[in-house]
Design a protein around this motif. Sequence first.
Motif, PDB file in Angstrom:
ATOM      1  N   ARG A 236       0.839  -1.207   0.000  1.00 49.45           N
ATOM      2  CA  ARG A 236       0.000   0.000   0.000  1.00 49.45           C
ATOM      3  C   ARG A 236       0.872   1.254   0.000  1.00 49.45           C
ATOM      4  NH1 ARG A 236      -2.820  -3.188   4.143  1.00 49.45           N
ATOM      5  NH2 ARG A 236      -4.672  -4.151   3.198  1.00 49.45           N
ATOM      6  N   GLY A 237       2.013   1.193   0.692  1.00 51.98           N
ATOM      7  CA  GLY A 237       2.938   2.329   0.688  1.00 51.98           C
ATOM      8  C   GLY A 237       3.505   2.586  -0.698  1.00 51.98           C
ATOM      9  N   GLU A 238       3.862   1.512  -1.413  1.00 50.96           N
ATOM     10  CA  GLU A 238       4.373   1.669  -2.772  1.00 50.96           C
ATOM     11  C   GLU A 238       3.297   2.223  -3.703  1.00 50.96           C
ATOM     12  OE1 GLU A 238       7.396   1.400  -3.829  1.00 50.96           O
ATOM     13  OE2 GLU A 238       8.148   0.747  -1.878  1.00 50.96           O
ATOM     14  N   VAL A 239       2.060   1.798  -3.479  1.00 52.16           N
ATOM     15  CA  VAL A 239       0.952   2.306  -4.286  1.00 52.16           C
ATOM     16  C   VAL A 239       0.759   3.796  -4.047  1.00 52.16           C
ATOM     17  CG1 VAL A 239      -1.558   2.241  -4.555  1.00 52.16           C
ATOM     18  CG2 VAL A 239      -0.253   0.109  -4.506  1.00 52.16           C
ATOM     19  N   ARG A 240       0.844   4.225  -2.787  1.00 53.77           N
ATOM     20  CA  ARG A 240       0.691   5.658  -2.490  1.00 53.77           C
ATOM     21  C   ARG A 240       1.778   6.474  -3.187  1.00 53.77           C
ATOM     22  NH1 ARG A 240      -0.896   3.548   2.655  1.00 53.77           N
ATOM     23  NH2 ARG A 240       1.243   3.660   3.434  1.00 53.77           N
ATOM     24  N   LEU A 241       3.004   5.965  -3.193  1.00 52.29           N
ATOM     25  CA  LEU A 241       4.093   6.664  -3.879  1.00 52.29           C
ATOM     26  C   LEU A 241       3.832   6.737  -5.377  1.00 52.29           C
ATOM     27  CD1 LEU A 241       7.214   5.156  -2.056  1.00 52.29           C
ATOM     28  CD2 LEU A 241       6.278   7.471  -1.805  1.00 52.29           C
ATOM     29  N   ARG A 242       3.324   5.664  -5.926  1.00 56.22           N
ATOM     30  CA  ARG A 242       3.045   5.613  -7.363  1.00 56.22           C
ATOM     31  C   ARG A 242       1.943   6.605  -7.732  1.00 56.22           C
ATOM     32  NH1 ARG A 242       3.942   1.738 -11.264  1.00 56.22           N
ATOM     33  NH2 ARG A 242       2.486   1.670 -13.020  1.00 56.22           N
ATOM     34  N   VAL A 243       0.872   6.611  -6.971  1.00 50.74           N
ATOM     35  CA  VAL A 243      -0.245   7.512  -7.239  1.00 50.74           C
ATOM     36  C   VAL A 243       0.208   8.968  -7.109  1.00 50.74           C
ATOM     37  CG1 VAL A 243      -2.497   8.281  -6.423  1.00 50.74           C
ATOM     38  CG2 VAL A 243      -2.000   5.831  -6.580  1.00 50.74           C
ATOM     39  N   ARG A 244       1.034   9.240  -6.103  1.00 51.53           N
ATOM     40  CA  ARG A 244       1.531  10.602  -5.893  1.00 51.53           C
ATOM     41  C   ARG A 244       2.408  11.039  -7.064  1.00 51.53           C
ATOM     42  NH1 ARG A 244       4.249   9.997  -1.094  1.00 51.53           N
ATOM     43  NH2 ARG A 244       2.212   9.796  -0.117  1.00 51.53           N
ATOM     44  N   ALA A 245       3.276  10.140  -7.541  1.00 53.36           N
ATOM     45  CA  ALA A 245       4.146  10.462  -8.671  1.00 53.36           C
ATOM     46  C   ALA A 245       3.335  10.699  -9.939  1.00 53.36           C
ATOM     47  CB  ALA A 245       5.153   9.332  -8.885  1.00 53.36           C
ATOM     48  N   ASP A 246       2.300   9.894 -10.141  1.00 53.03           N
ATOM     49  CA  ASP A 246       1.438  10.077 -11.312  1.00 53.03           C
ATOM     50  C   ASP A 246       0.729  11.421 -11.264  1.00 53.03           C
ATOM     51  OD1 ASP A 246       2.181   7.628 -12.237  1.00 53.03           O
ATOM     52  OD2 ASP A 246       0.354   6.585 -11.615  1.00 53.03           O
TER      53      ASP A 246
END
Length: 315
Positions: A298-308
């Motif tokens: 979930r932490g990696e997903v949050r980073l991905r969404v933020r970068a997008d």
Amino acid sequence: MTTSGRNVTLRHMRVFMEIVRQGNLQRASQALNITQSAVSKSLRELEQELGVVLLKRGRKGTTLTPAGEAFHEHAAQSLVTFSRAITAARDPGQEREVLRIGALPTVAGSVVPRAVAALKARRRDVGVQIMTGPYEFLAGLLRGGEQDFIVGGMIKRDNVGLSFEPLYEEEIVAVVHAAHPLCAEPAVTALGLSRYPIVVPPEGTTVRGLVDDYFLASGVGIGSDWTEALSDLFSRVYTRDQDAVWLAPRGTVEFDLDQGTLVRLPLHSRLLRVPVGVTFRTDTAFSPLGLAFLELLRGEVRLRVRADALIDDPS
């Protein structure tokens, strides 16, 4: 007549599991290297001991009865536990926790590797097994107790006993080789795509349904030159060597984009988004190791969404 089931042995369960895996008694006997009569005798003993019919035989092979489905689910778990017990007894100093993850191609090259790396940085003593493939294949392993959960999209059919936790939406992108004629276009439309060979997943997949909806909503067909492919390797090589357009979730082609072997076309549509999350069995709780991994995921997903979000709105 009610029976106790006390005389059910590991041999009975192994034979039963192999029949289910192979689909008929003949192939099961070949896989187990025993006679077909021995397989039939073991199945008959098991059904007599349980007092129920587990398998129905037909021209096309064997099928599970409702009682057989219930027994299969728990027998798979029992065999896994037994195998671990043997490993622990033979080499107790080497036994370690193992997390078994089914990863769809959507995430196998993006968020999952980063989450696994984060987990291994915290717990070098744990093992991680990654299995990838079509959703139906991974769902079968999950139902049989051979996977802890699946990360990726979820096919909405045949999901009895499974639950899905959405994590984010993955954009379906159009990728081509760097010298493709469409690379010179400032914007790409469905009409422009339809003039070139298209590579798409087969009908019935979530991604294919979204792609078809996109072309339909755009008022054009997908074109006459299209190729269905479940193989990422085929799609990758075909797109690299031909003037084809590969429509796939971004996570599937992320490595290719990072390496520069394929490039992304300027195509964006709200219709081209596929939900990605975690599929798990409703009757099984997550282990502490599984929960730890999911939190890192979930932490990696949050980073991905933020970068997008930063890419979409750099201001």
